[in-house]
Design an enzyme around this catalytic site. Sequence first.
Site, PDB file in Angstrom:
ATOM      1  CG  HIS A 254      -1.795   1.167   1.372  1.00  0.00           C
ATOM      2  ND1 HIS A 254      -3.125   1.150   1.005  1.00  0.00           N
ATOM      3  CD2 HIS A 254      -1.571   2.423   1.852  1.00  0.00           C
ATOM      4  CE1 HIS A 254      -3.662   2.332   1.235  1.00  0.00           C
ATOM      5  NE2 HIS A 254      -2.740   3.122   1.760  1.00  0.00           N
ATOM      6  CD  GLU A 255       1.591   3.642   3.631  1.00  0.00           C
ATOM      7  OE1 GLU A 255       1.832   4.696   3.002  1.00  0.00           O
ATOM      8  OE2 GLU A 255       0.549   3.479   4.292  1.00  0.00           O
ATOM      9  CG  HIS A 258       0.529   6.412  -0.598  1.00  0.00           C
ATOM     10  ND1 HIS A 258      -0.441   7.235  -1.116  1.00  0.00           N
ATOM     11  CD2 HIS A 258      -0.069   5.715   0.412  1.00  0.00           C
ATOM     12  CE1 HIS A 258      -1.571   7.043  -0.473  1.00  0.00           C
ATOM     13  NE2 HIS A 258      -1.382   6.126   0.458  1.00  0.00           N
ATOM     14  CD  GLU A 284      -5.505   5.604   0.358  1.00  0.00           C
ATOM     15  OE1 GLU A 284      -5.629   4.504   0.941  1.00  0.00           O
ATOM     16  OE2 GLU A 284      -4.580   6.413   0.616  1.00  0.00           O
TER      17      GLU A 284
END
Length: 487
Positions: A254-255, A258, A284
Amino acid sequence: MSAYDDLMAFQKETEALGQVMGRLGWDQETMMPRGAAPQRAEEMAALEGVLHARRTDPRIGDWLSEAHAPDEVGKAQLRLITRSYERASKVPADLAQRLAKLTSASQGIWAEARADEDVAAFLPTLKEVVALKREEGAALAAGGDVYDAMLQDYEPGASAESLSAMFAALRPRLTTLRDEVMASEQPADLDFDFDEGKQMKLTRKLAKAFGYDMSHGRVDKAVHPFSSGSGQDVRITTRTSPRDPFNCLYSTVHEVGHACYEQGISKEYLLTPLGNGVSMGVHESQSRIYENQLGRSKPFCGWLYGQMRDTFGDFGVADEDAFYRTVNKLRQGFIRTEADEVQYNLHVLLRFDLERALISGDLAVDDLEAAWNDRFASDFDFEVDKPSNGVLQDVHWSVGLFGYFATYSLGNVYAGCLNEAMRADLPNLDEALAQGDPTSATEWLNEALQRHGGLREPRATIAHACSGVDPSEERLLMYLEDKFSKF
């Protein structure tokens, strides 16, 4: 030098100082000694004072009135600088500094209250944060809607009315899908102790597989996973749990979504307003499509199952199909960041409604815990057992990020649109994912979206990547209903 050149040179220094501010925040959450918190609050306030003075410097107004953009990129630069200047000029300098100092200190107070399961220890500070954020919001709104003014910091062009309509369309179909899936038997929880050192080794392998450039980044641990920085220094954090390796692995993916967005922006935009993600909703969309549509897909889960067997040995899951169901299982849970794809947005909608009520004054801070617990029981049909699983679980309100939560669901909606467009262009994507190679997908995302940074407004950024199709929640719902109806 022209007015445009003078303005961009000045802006470059401001952007660089903003990166320093971000690095202080990263350090505060990862490596700073606990006893340094009061001094760090003073440091953050001092730097915020410098930044606010630069962002409201009268010369910016003069330069803007005289500047002529050389091209479309220059026009976009001027658009973003104008927006920043006008917003910053509405907020008094002393208020900006007080907010920076308070939210730096508040983060530590929240962390201790969370560790002690002591809501009362945090509420006095939260009251101060809410009061100052209302004051800031009123200044920004200039007579308009205060919450809408707050949203512009995270999703320019969004409004509470438009988001509420989107969320109202999401809620009933998500609830119906959840009830249908959970009516069938779900896989058992993992019953194995996963060495945390081995988790970190595997999670770094995953980060690199998804294109994270470790020569311009690093992976550390934090209470709340996050990504920080842009350009040539983009750092991420994750967390480990011996009984739940997915917390670590998928927080990392997830990160990385980003981080790859920030690393992938055109180097021509470095230390300019275009050199950052255009909005938190678009940001996001990258983290969620990396984590879910790619990382939790059936072919990629098949590859990850082999990696986990190699890393941890037999951990009690029989085969690839069982592993896929385990990764994507629906279960009762308190924590937003650990929620499955179907229920995640229900966690966000709860926070969106509560924070709007806090900012409007319809909900008092003293009543927040009870309101949270009542709403949670209504939405999820079980009771919050402790504050760290309820009102104290997220860091956002402690640091004044009111208006931020909505962008999580908006990012999911954007990711649904991007996934449909990406798969139309990449018919062989699943074959690559089965080999643990998401490169074709990440390259598509970079070309279609990431490299452009803030060149376009948020919704236009998604529409451009999707060949002109305007974003809609329908594509996310179709993706979720198709995926989970097969379970």
